[in-house]
Design an enzyme around this catalytic site. Structure first.
Site, short mmCIF file in Angstrom:
data_model
loop_
_atom_site.label_atom_id
_atom_site.label_comp_id
_atom_site.label_asym_id
_atom_site.label_seq_id
_atom_site.Cartn_x
_atom_site.Cartn_y
_atom_site.Cartn_z
N LYS A 7 -36.71 -25.92 -72.99
CA LYS A 7 -36.71 -25.49 -71.65
C LYS A 7 -37.85 -26.41 -71.06
O LYS A 7 -38.98 -25.82 -71.17
CB LYS A 7 -36.57 -24.27 -71.50
CG LYS A 7 -35.90 -23.63 -70.33
CD LYS A 7 -36.65 -23.98 -69.00
CE LYS A 7 -37.92 -23.54 -68.82
NZ LYS A 7 -38.77 -24.08 -67.75
N GLU A 67 -49.34 -21.10 -77.01
CA GLU A 67 -50.60 -21.88 -76.57
C GLU A 67 -50.84 -21.72 -75.06
O GLU A 67 -49.90 -22.09 -74.38
CB GLU A 67 -50.24 -23.51 -76.87
CG GLU A 67 -51.39 -24.43 -77.23
CD GLU A 67 -51.77 -24.96 -76.02
OE1 GLU A 67 -52.88 -24.26 -75.30
OE2 GLU A 67 -51.37 -25.94 -75.65
N CYS A 93 -55.11 -27.77 -70.64
CA CYS A 93 -55.82 -26.26 -71.28
C CYS A 93 -57.04 -26.62 -71.71
O CYS A 93 -58.00 -25.76 -71.82
CB CYS A 93 -54.70 -25.67 -72.04
SG CYS A 93 -54.13 -26.66 -73.38
N GLU A 105 -59.03 -20.70 -64.85
CA GLU A 105 -58.91 -22.26 -65.25
C GLU A 105 -58.48 -23.07 -63.98
O GLU A 105 -57.68 -22.97 -63.06
CB GLU A 105 -57.45 -22.14 -65.92
CG GLU A 105 -57.31 -23.22 -67.26
CD GLU A 105 -56.19 -23.10 -67.98
OE1 GLU A 105 -55.19 -22.11 -67.80
OE2 GLU A 105 -56.07 -23.82 -68.94
O1 LIG Z 1 -52.76 -28.80 -71.96
C1 LIG Z 1 -52.50 -28.36 -73.26
C2 LIG Z 1 -52.27 -29.34 -74.25
C3 LIG Z 1 -53.52 -30.34 -74.34
C4 LIG Z 1 -53.47 -31.40 -75.51
O2 LIG Z 1 -52.71 -31.39 -76.35
O3 LIG Z 1 -54.46 -31.94 -75.55
#
Ligand SMILES: O=CCCC(=O)O
Length: 493
Positions: free
Chosen positions: A190, A266, A300, A397
Site C-alpha cells: 500500500k 520504521e 527519517c 521531526e
Molecule cells: O526516511 C526513511 C528512510 C531513509 C533511508 O533509508 O535512508
C-alpha cells in the site's frame, strides 16, 4: 534527458504510461470495486500528472485473498529460482534507472540528483536480497542436558502487508519487497497516496522479472486507514511492515494487536548531529550537508538538531550557512537543481511554523527562514543559531531543509542533549578522536550512528531505531529474518 517545457507533456506521458494506473491484484490490473480514482500532482508545478485507482476495503481483502492463494506456490519456489527473479528485477531497475528517477521527481518533487541516488539505493535491495535468498540458514545444537538436538529452521511468515511512505517511493518499497520475496512471503503493498506511480512501476518491473501473479499486489488508496485496518483483521495476514510517522505507527500497532500480527515498524526520527571541538570541520560540514539535505531534509534519517562544541560553533555555523545558501533550488527536473519543493502545502506550513516558533523564542537566522510564496511547495535552505532549548523544532521531526544549531561545552552534556528525545533512530558524531567517537556512540540511544559519516543507509546493514523510532530492522540479513518465523524441533538423536 531532462524535461524541457516544449515537450514536458509528451515526456510525462512516456514516463507514466508504461505500467497500469490501476490496482494490481492477483496479477491483473483492476479499476477497484467502487471505481474511485485520485489525482497524482507534481509538487513543483501543482499540475496533475496521472489519475490512479483508489482501493476500497473490499479491494484490500481481494488483495489478501490473491496473496494467500499465491503463498503455497511462491514459498515452495527453490531459493535459487527466487534469487534469480530478484536479480533480474535489479537488472531491469538499473536499465530503467533514468526513467524511474524522473518518475520519482514528477510525483515526489525531489531533485533529479536525489532521485537518481534513490533508484540506485532501491535497486540494491533487490540485488542484496537476491544474494540472501539462498542463505536462509538455520542451526543445530546439542541441548544442555545432552539428551537431544535443537534443530532451528526459518519459515516464511506468510502474507505480508507493506505500507510505504512518499519520501522514498522506490527504496522503501524495495526494502520491504526484496526480503519478503527472498523469505518466500507474498505481499500487498500500500504505497503513499502522494506517490503511487513509482510503486506501480516497480510492480511492473517485478512482473517482467518473472514474479508470478498474486505474489506482489499493489493497492494505492485514499482510504488507507480503513483498508489497512481491514487487512490486518484478516487472519491470513501474518506480517505488517510499516515505514512512516510514529503517530501512525502507534495506531497500526493497536490495529495489529487484534490479530497479533507480527510488526516491523520504521518510524520517526529526531537525529542529533554532534560536532566536537576536535572535529575536522571540512568533513563535518560535508557530512552535515548530506545528513541534513539528502532528500531535501525529507528523510527519517535527516539531521534534525545540530549540537556543536562552543569552541567551533561559530565557524561551523558560518560554513554550513554558506553551503546551504549556495544550493540551487527549483523544479526537481531543472538543470543542476539540488533542492526541489516539499511534498505538499501541509509540509511547507509545518516547516514554516517550526521556524517561526524558534525565531519567536530568540533564534537568529543565518540563511533562509522565510517560506516562498507562489507555485510549488518550496522552502529555502535555512540555518538557525541560538535556538532556545524549549523550541519545538528540537523535539519534532522537521522533514525539511532547516538546520537548528545549539552549542554544548562537555561530552556529557552533548550525550545528554542528544538523548533528550522519545526518538532513537540515528545519530551523527564528528570527532578526530576515534576512541571518544566510539565511546560517545555507545552512549547514544539510537539504532544507528554515523561516525564521521553523514549517511548510514545501506541495504547490507540493519536499519532501525531504539525507543519510539520503531521495532525490528530492515536491510541486511536481519531484514530477511523479519519475514520469517523460526521453528525449533527437539529431536531425540
Ligand atoms: O526516511 C526513511 C528512510 C531513509 C533511508 O533509508 O535512508
Amino acid at each position: 534527458m531532462l524535461i524541457r517545457h516544449a515537450h514536458r507533456s509528451e515526456r510525462t506521458a512516456e514516463l507514466t504510461t508504461w505500467f497500469p494506473h490501476d490496482l494490481v491484484i492477483g496479477g491483473e490490473a483492476r479499476a477497484g470495486a467502487d471505481g474511485h480514482r485520485f489525482d497524482v500532482v507534481n509538487p513543483a508545478t501543482g499540475q496533475r500528472i496521472a489519475s490512479v485507482a483508489s482501493a476500497s476495503v473490499s479491494d484490500g481483502l481481494a488483495a489478501v485473498r490473491a496473496a494467500e492463494c499465491a503463498l503455497p506456490g511462491w514459498s515452495a519456489v527453490a531459493p535459487r529460482a527466487k534469487a534469480e527473479i530478484l536479480r533480474k528485477a535489479f537488472e531491469l531497475m538499473c536499465e530503467r534507472a533514468e526513467d524511474l528517477a524522473q518518475l520519482i521527481v514528477l510525483e515526489n518533487g525531489k531533485s533529479l540528483i536525489d532521485a537518481r541516488g534513490e533508484v540506485a539505493y532501491a535497486a540494491e535491495f533487490f540485488r542484496w536480497y537476491s544474494e540472501e535468498a539462498v542463505r536462509l540458514i538455520g542451526s543445530v545444537q546439542t541441548s544442555p542436558s545432552g539428551q537431544n538436538r535443537i534443530v532451528v529452521s526459518h519459515h516464511p511468515i506468510g502474507v505480508s502487508v507493506l505500507v510505504t511512505p512518499w519520501n522514498f517511493p522506490a527504496a522503501m518499497a524495495t526494502r520491504k519487497i526484496g526480503p519478503a520475496l527472498a523469505a518466500g512471503c507474498t505481499v500487498i503493498l500500500k504505497p503513499a497516496s502522494d506517490t503511487p506511480l513509482t510503486a506501480l512501476a516497480i510492480a511492473e518491473i517485478l512482473r517482467q522479472a518473472g514474479v508470478p501473479a498474486g505474489v506482489v499486489n499493489v493497492i494505492p488508496s485514499r482510504s488507507s486507514g480503513a483498508v489497512v485496518s481491514a487487512m490486518l483483521d484478516d487472519p491470513a495476514v501474518r506480517k505488517l511492515s510499516f515505514t512512516g510517522s510514529t503517530e501512525v505507527g502507534r495506531t497500526l500497532l493497536e490495529n495489529a494487536s487484534r490479530t497479533v500480527v507480527n510488526c516491523s515498524m520504521e518510524l520517526g526520527g529526531n537525529a542529533p548531529f554532534l560536532v566536537f571541538g576536535d572535529a575536522d570541520l571540512d568533513s563535518a560540514v560535508d557530512g552535515a550537508m548530506i545528513a541534513k539535505m539528502r532528500n531535501g531534509g525529507e528523510a527519517c534519517t535527516a539531521a534534525n538538531r545540530f549540537y556543536v562544541h562552543a569552541s567551533v560553533a561559530e565557524e561551523f555555523g558560518r560554513r554550513l550557512a554558506e553551503r546551504m545558501r549556495a544550493l540551487r533550488v527549483g523544479d526537481g527536473l531543472g538543470e543542476r537543481v539540488e533542492l526541489g519543493p516539499l511534498i505538499n502545502e501541509g509540509a511547507r506550513l509545518k516547516v514554516d511554523s517550526l521556524v517561526a516558533a524558534a525565531r519567536d523564542a530568540g533564534a537568529s537566522v543565518l540563511t533562509g527562514g522565510e517560506s516562498h510564496s507562489g507555485v510549488g511547495f518550496f522552502y529555502p535552505p535555512t540555518v538557525l543559531v541560538d535556538v532556545a532549548p524549549s523550541s519545538p523544532i528540537l523535539d519534532e521531526e522537521i522533514f525539511g531543509p532547516v538546520a537548528p544549531i545549539v552549542t554544548f561545552d562537555t561530552d556529557d552534556e552533548a550525550v545528554e542533549l542528544a538523548n533528550r528525545t522519545e526518538y532513537g533512530l540515528v545519530s551523527y558524531v564528528y570527532t578526530s578522536d576515534l576512541s571518544r567517537g566510539l565511546s560517545v556512540s555507545e552512549r547514544l540511544e539510537t539504532g544507528m550512528v554515523g561516525l564521521n559519516r553523514g549517511v548510514v543507509s545501506d541495504p547490507a546493514a540493519p536499519f532501525g531505531g531504539f525507543k519510539q523510532s520503531g521495532l525490528g530492522r530492515e536491510g541486511g540479513h536481519e531484514g530477511m529474518l523479519e519475514f520469517t518465523e523460526s521453528q525449533y524441533i527437539a529431536v531425540n538423536w
